[in-house]
Scaffold this motif. Structure first.
Motif, PDB file in Angstrom:
ATOM      1  N   SER A  42      10.078 -26.006  17.555  1.00  9.58           N
ATOM      2  CA  SER A  42       9.791 -24.575  17.447  1.00  9.58           C
ATOM      3  C   SER A  42       9.282 -24.180  16.069  1.00  9.58           C
ATOM      4  N   GLY A  43       9.502 -25.056  15.079  1.00 12.61           N
ATOM      5  CA  GLY A  43       9.143 -24.704  13.714  1.00 12.61           C
ATOM      6  C   GLY A  43       8.599 -25.868  12.927  1.00 12.61           C
ATOM      7  N   ILE A  44       7.928 -25.538  11.827  1.00 13.81           N
ATOM      8  CA  ILE A  44       7.342 -26.533  10.936  1.00 13.81           C
ATOM      9  C   ILE A  44       7.734 -26.217   9.505  1.00 13.81           C
ATOM     10  N   GLY A  45       8.027 -27.264   8.739  1.00 14.10           N
ATOM     11  CA  GLY A  45       8.276 -27.116   7.315  1.00 14.10           C
ATOM     12  C   GLY A  45       7.160 -27.778   6.525  1.00 14.10           C
ATOM     13  N   LEU A  46       6.765 -27.145   5.424  1.00 16.22           N
ATOM     14  CA  LEU A  46       5.705 -27.694   4.574  1.00 16.22           C
ATOM     15  C   LEU A  46       6.134 -27.626   3.118  1.00 16.22           C
ATOM     16  N   VAL A  47       5.885 -28.724   2.404  1.00 23.99           N
ATOM     17  CA  VAL A  47       6.274 -28.813   1.005  1.00 23.99           C
ATOM     18  C   VAL A  47       5.143 -28.286   0.122  1.00 23.99           C
ATOM     19  N   HIS A  48       5.471 -27.987  -1.117  1.00 18.92           N
ATOM     20  CA  HIS A  48       4.550 -27.361  -2.065  1.00 18.92           C
ATOM     21  C   HIS A  48       3.193 -28.069  -2.144  1.00 18.92           C
ATOM     22  N   HIS A  49       3.200 -29.390  -2.314  1.00 23.72           N
ATOM     23  CA  HIS A  49       1.941 -30.115  -2.452  1.00 23.72           C
ATOM     24  C   HIS A  49       1.089 -30.033  -1.189  1.00 23.72           C
ATOM     25  N   ARG A  68       0.148 -20.980  14.743  1.00 20.35           N
ATOM     26  CA  ARG A  68       0.526 -20.040  15.800  1.00 20.35           C
ATOM     27  C   ARG A  68      -0.117 -20.423  17.128  1.00 20.35           C
ATOM     28  N   GLU A  69      -1.369 -20.855  17.111  1.00 19.75           N
ATOM     29  CA  GLU A  69      -2.029 -21.231  18.363  1.00 19.75           C
ATOM     30  C   GLU A  69      -1.426 -22.487  18.973  1.00 19.75           C
ATOM     31  N   ALA A  70      -0.750 -23.288  18.161  1.00 20.05           N
ATOM     32  CA  ALA A  70      -0.049 -24.464  18.679  1.00 20.05           C
ATOM     33  C   ALA A  70       1.271 -24.085  19.337  1.00 20.05           C
ATOM     34  N   GLY A  71       1.651 -22.817  19.241  1.00 19.92           N
ATOM     35  CA  GLY A  71       2.911 -22.368  19.834  1.00 19.92           C
ATOM     36  C   GLY A  71       4.107 -22.540  18.927  1.00 19.92           C
ATOM     37  N   ILE A  72       3.868 -22.758  17.639  1.00 22.49           N
ATOM     38  CA  ILE A  72       4.941 -22.920  16.661  1.00 22.49           C
ATOM     39  C   ILE A  72       5.209 -21.557  16.026  1.00 22.49           C
ATOM     40  N   ASP A  73       6.436 -21.071  16.182  1.00 20.12           N
ATOM     41  CA  ASP A  73       6.754 -19.702  15.776  1.00 20.12           C
ATOM     42  C   ASP A  73       7.430 -19.592  14.417  1.00 20.12           C
ATOM     43  N   ILE A  74       7.981 -20.693  13.911  1.00 27.10           N
ATOM     44  CA  ILE A  74       8.786 -20.631  12.691  1.00 27.10           C
ATOM     45  C   ILE A  74       8.139 -21.495  11.610  1.00 27.10           C
ATOM     46  N   VAL A  75       8.007 -20.937  10.420  1.00 26.48           N
ATOM     47  CA  VAL A  75       7.476 -21.670   9.268  1.00 26.48           C
ATOM     48  C   VAL A  75       8.483 -21.557   8.130  1.00 26.48           C
ATOM     49  N   GLU A  76       8.758 -22.689   7.475  1.00 18.63           N
ATOM     50  CA  GLU A  76       9.524 -22.656   6.239  1.00 18.63           C
ATOM     51  C   GLU A  76       8.729 -23.399   5.176  1.00 18.63           C
ATOM     52  N   ALA A 103       2.157 -18.663  -0.488  1.00 19.41           N
ATOM     53  CA  ALA A 103       2.120 -19.377   0.787  1.00 19.41           C
ATOM     54  C   ALA A 103       3.066 -18.738   1.803  1.00 19.41           C
ATOM     55  N   ALA A 104       4.263 -18.393   1.360  1.00 22.10           N
ATOM     56  CA  ALA A 104       5.250 -17.811   2.272  1.00 22.10           C
ATOM     57  C   ALA A 104       4.747 -16.500   2.868  1.00 22.10           C
ATOM     58  N   LYS A 105       4.134 -15.671   2.040  1.00 24.12           N
ATOM     59  CA  LYS A 105       3.612 -14.399   2.544  1.00 24.12           C
ATOM     60  C   LYS A 105       2.446 -14.619   3.493  1.00 24.12           C
ATOM     61  N   ALA A 106       1.551 -15.529   3.133  1.00 28.38           N
ATOM     62  CA  ALA A 106       0.365 -15.761   3.947  1.00 28.38           C
ATOM     63  C   ALA A 106       0.705 -16.363   5.308  1.00 28.38           C
ATOM     64  N   LEU A 107       1.749 -17.192   5.352  1.00 26.95           N
ATOM     65  CA  LEU A 107       2.112 -17.887   6.585  1.00 26.95           C
ATOM     66  C   LEU A 107       3.231 -17.193   7.353  1.00 26.95           C
ATOM     67  N   GLY A 108       3.748 -16.098   6.813  1.00 31.64           N
ATOM     68  CA  GLY A 108       4.857 -15.418   7.470  1.00 31.64           C
ATOM     69  C   GLY A 108       6.095 -16.292   7.537  1.00 31.64           C
ATOM     70  N   ALA A 109       6.375 -17.003   6.445  1.00 34.83           N
ATOM     71  CA  ALA A 109       7.486 -17.952   6.434  1.00 34.83           C
ATOM     72  C   ALA A 109       8.829 -17.248   6.622  1.00 34.83           C
ATOM     73  N   ARG A 110       9.714 -17.913   7.346  1.00 35.01           N
ATOM     74  CA  ARG A 110      11.055 -17.389   7.569  1.00 35.01           C
ATOM     75  C   ARG A 110      11.861 -17.382   6.286  1.00 35.01           C
TER      76      ARG A 110
END
Length: 288
Positions: A42-49, A68-76, A103-110
């Motif tokens: 349901s979610g994906i995490g991405l590191v700084h680099h 979002r088009e992949a159906g992934i609703d949560i970003v951290e 990045a958090a603002k642009a991606l709507g990170a949780r």
């Protein structure tokens, strides 16, 4: 309801690890997103680099669209360190802070995951609490939530210390990350955990597993020897039950960081991490 699981950054990153000079995943971001979606997360995490590389190449608007088009609703996003420092080290941390906030603002990170470094000489708790309160105030102004994680090799070695730092702030951005690896390694039992952690300040929970004996330093052990959920000695099932009993209703990050996991094809590692994590939830929660 089926638990919402977040594929934290290292679960889909392939052959890279925390602490390397360049933590960027060798796997193209579009491929990672597709594989995460295909394996049920349901979610994906991405590191700084990874985030900086995506900004340079496809841009955050396109990255957000693909997620979002992949159906992934949560970003951290992660991992903010050095917020308590001064001088040149603080200047470097402030650049990272601005980039992660962007990045958090642009991606709507949780939330943004926040660490407390690696040290043999922890700073006074008052120093950490004051610095984190300032960080949380800045985050709140940008509509960002911070999930602070205690690690037994850092300036905040126990969950109890992280709780004191977070509750020192009255900012709505100030929250906790609770990871079974770090609570267990610091000696806090699953039964005692929720007696010391205020649930209303918990922004994120992570599950994994580990072995009784530490191999190498604690940091080396945490990046090389984590086990898949239910395949170690930490009793992930009991941790989950106690966390559910305490009232946690959010998503669950799955953070498998190990040499074994890095050696697998990404699709195979994602599938194994997802299935082993789901198998640790009570059947009444995991009913489809």
């Amino acid at each position: 309801m089926t638990p919402q699981l977040i594929a934290t950054c290292w679960v889909s990153a392939g052959d890279t690890a925390p602490g390397l000079p360049d933590e960027t995943s060798p796997i193209p971001i579009e491929e990672r997103i597709e594989l995460i979606a295909q394996t049920g997360w349901s979610g994906i995490g991405l590191v700084h680099h990874d985030l900086l590389q995506a900004r340079r190449t496809i841009g955050y608007a396109e990255l957000s669209r693909i997620i979002r088009e992949a159906g992934i609703d949560i970003v951290e996003v992660e991992f903010l360190n050095g917020w308590w420092t001064t001088g040149a080290e603080r200047a470097e941390s402030d650049i990272q802070r601005a980039e992660l906030f962007e990045a958090a603002k642009a991606l709507g990170a949780r939330h943004i995951k926040v660490g407390a470094g690696e040290t043999d000489n922890p700073l006074p708790l008052s120093t950490m609490a004051s610095a984190f309160a300032d960080l949380a105030d800045e985050a709140a102004e940008s509509g960002i939530r911070l999930a602070l994680e205690a690690t037994p090799f850092s300036h905040l070695r126990t969950t109890q210390e992280a709780v004191k730092v977070v509750t020192h702030s009255d900012s709505p951005a100030a929250g906790l990350m609770i990871d079974i690896w770090h609570t267990h390694r610091s000696g806090l039992s699953h039964d005692d955990l929720w007696d010391v952690v205020p649930m209303d300040r918990v922004f994120a929970v992570e599950i994994d597993d580990g072995h009784k004996d530490v191999v190498g330093s604690l940091f080396e052990d945490t990046i090389n020897n984590r086990a898949y959920c239910g395949e170690g000695d930490f009793d992930t099932r009991r941790f989950i039950r106690r966390t559910l009993d305490a009232g946690y209703k959010g998503p669950w990050g799955v953070e498998i960081i190990s040499a074994e996991h890095r050696s697998l094809p990404v699709a195979e590692g994602l599938k194994r991490a997802y299935e082993t994590a789901m198998n640790c939830f009570p059947s009444t929660v995991n009913a489809r």
